[in-house]
Scaffold this motif. Sequence first.
Motif, PDB file in Angstrom:
ATOM      1  N   ILE A  25       1.460  -1.398   0.257  1.00 13.18           N
ATOM      2  CA  ILE A  25      -0.003   0.371   0.234  1.00 13.18           C
ATOM      3  C   ILE A  25       1.090   1.407   0.070  1.00 13.18           C
ATOM      4  O   ILE A  25       1.652   0.922   0.741  1.00 13.18           O
ATOM      5  CB  ILE A  25      -0.947  -0.153   1.258  1.00 13.18           C
ATOM      6  N   GLN A  27      -0.058   5.383   0.383  1.00 13.03           N
ATOM      7  CA  GLN A  27      -1.110   6.442   0.706  1.00 13.03           C
ATOM      8  C   GLN A  27       0.086   7.153   0.468  1.00 13.03           C
ATOM      9  O   GLN A  27       0.791   8.058   1.808  1.00 13.03           O
ATOM     10  CB  GLN A  27      -1.654   5.422   1.559  1.00 13.03           C
ATOM     11  N   ARG A  39      -7.855  10.784   1.743  1.00  9.22           N
ATOM     12  CA  ARG A  39      -6.799  10.518   1.197  1.00  9.22           C
ATOM     13  C   ARG A  39      -6.931   9.311   0.263  1.00  9.22           C
ATOM     14  O   ARG A  39      -7.300   9.434  -0.297  1.00  9.22           O
ATOM     15  CB  ARG A  39      -6.420   8.843   2.238  1.00  9.22           C
ATOM     16  N   ILE A  40      -5.688   9.262  -0.771  1.00  5.71           N
ATOM     17  CA  ILE A  40      -5.573   8.565  -2.126  1.00  5.71           C
ATOM     18  C   ILE A  40      -4.638   7.436  -1.576  1.00  5.71           C
ATOM     19  O   ILE A  40      -3.445   7.395  -0.346  1.00  5.71           O
ATOM     20  CB  ILE A  40      -4.824   9.831  -2.867  1.00  5.71           C
ATOM     21  N   ARG A  41      -5.034   6.666  -1.978  1.00  8.11           N
ATOM     22  CA  ARG A  41      -4.576   5.029  -1.278  1.00  8.11           C
ATOM     23  C   ARG A  41      -4.387   4.981  -3.105  1.00  8.11           C
ATOM     24  O   ARG A  41      -4.681   4.221  -3.365  1.00  8.11           O
ATOM     25  CB  ARG A  41      -5.255   3.984  -0.370  1.00  8.11           C
ATOM     26  N   LYS A  43      -3.118   0.614  -3.801  1.00  5.88           N
ATOM     27  CA  LYS A  43      -3.581  -0.768  -3.029  1.00  5.88           C
ATOM     28  C   LYS A  43      -2.394  -2.267  -4.329  1.00  5.88           C
ATOM     29  O   LYS A  43      -4.111  -2.183  -5.160  1.00  5.88           O
ATOM     30  CB  LYS A  43      -4.755  -1.385  -2.791  1.00  5.88           C
ATOM     31  N   THR A  50     -10.727   7.743   0.056  1.00  8.89           N
ATOM     32  CA  THR A  50     -11.333   7.996   1.260  1.00  8.89           C
ATOM     33  C   THR A  50     -11.672   8.902   1.625  1.00  8.89           C
ATOM     34  O   THR A  50     -10.278   9.976   2.060  1.00  8.89           O
ATOM     35  CB  THR A  50     -10.784   7.001   1.980  1.00  8.89           C
ATOM     36  N   GLU A  66     -15.439   5.601   1.206  1.00 10.92           N
ATOM     37  CA  GLU A  66     -14.342   4.962   0.300  1.00 10.92           C
ATOM     38  C   GLU A  66     -14.621   4.661  -0.971  1.00 10.92           C
ATOM     39  O   GLU A  66     -15.938   4.501  -0.970  1.00 10.92           O
ATOM     40  CB  GLU A  66     -13.654   3.912   0.782  1.00 10.92           C
ATOM     41  N   ALA A  74      -5.318   7.120  -8.994  1.00 10.82           N
ATOM     42  CA  ALA A  74      -4.213   7.283  -7.991  1.00 10.82           C
ATOM     43  C   ALA A  74      -3.334   8.221  -7.772  1.00 10.82           C
ATOM     44  O   ALA A  74      -2.705   9.209  -6.909  1.00 10.82           O
ATOM     45  CB  ALA A  74      -4.568   6.165  -7.507  1.00 10.82           C
ATOM     46  N   LEU A  78      -1.421  11.558  -6.278  1.00 10.33           N
ATOM     47  CA  LEU A  78      -0.757  11.227  -4.846  1.00 10.33           C
ATOM     48  C   LEU A  78       0.610  12.295  -4.706  1.00 10.33           C
ATOM     49  O   LEU A  78       1.029  13.372  -4.183  1.00 10.33           O
ATOM     50  CB  LEU A  78       0.631  10.257  -4.966  1.00 10.33           C
ATOM     51  N   CYS A  81      -0.816  15.481  -3.310  1.00 12.77           N
ATOM     52  CA  CYS A  81      -0.357  14.973  -1.054  1.00 12.77           C
ATOM     53  C   CYS A  81       0.192  15.839  -0.510  1.00 12.77           C
ATOM     54  O   CYS A  81       1.498  16.534  -1.073  1.00 12.77           O
ATOM     55  CB  CYS A  81      -0.926  13.635  -1.433  1.00 12.77           C
ATOM     56  N   ASN A 144      -2.570   7.000  10.559  1.00 10.94           N
ATOM     57  CA  ASN A 144      -1.654   7.055   9.411  1.00 10.94           C
ATOM     58  C   ASN A 144      -1.521   8.717   8.963  1.00 10.94           C
ATOM     59  O   ASN A 144      -0.878   9.353   8.060  1.00 10.94           O
ATOM     60  CB  ASN A 144      -2.594   6.688   8.006  1.00 10.94           C
TER      61      ASN A 144
END
Length: 155
Positions: A25, A27, A39-41, A43, A50, A66, A74, A78, A81, A144
């Motif tokens: 992951i 994020q 949040r940007i994640r 996976k 989210t 989410e 994504a 990121l 961010c 987090n």
Amino acid sequence: MIEIERKFLVKSMHFVDNAVSSTKIVQGFLNTHPERTVRIRIKEEKGFLTVKGKSNETGTTRFEWETEIAHIDAQKLLQLCEKGVLEKTRYLVPFEGHNFEVDVFDGENKGLILAEIELTTESELFQKPHWLGEEVTGDIKYYNSQLSKQPFNTW
């Protein structure tokens, strides 16, 4: 869309023996305001956006929404961010009728291992595996969003 979870430190790597999966992951956070985080994640090859609300007084319950987004979107988000993108491997560990998600952090949070369990009610009982350590539910330094700002290796 209400999330009820408890968070614990992990005192040994024995959980790996019972893990049924592991996922890389990455994020970051577009917003870490105390009232909400965005949040940007990523996976593996999937992206997620989210939004989480403020936790209740015990730190166990909060609003969470989410949705899956395109992997390429994504990756682009990121880049927008706030400073402090997190990297971790998440292990899914079933134990006595519940699933623990165990995060082994990399990068600036290397050495930190946290386990979370999602519950259906705040008072729901569950068995604790021997590798589970001190409970840190509600301690914001383990969120987090805070680990991205004040990494574990700076404590």
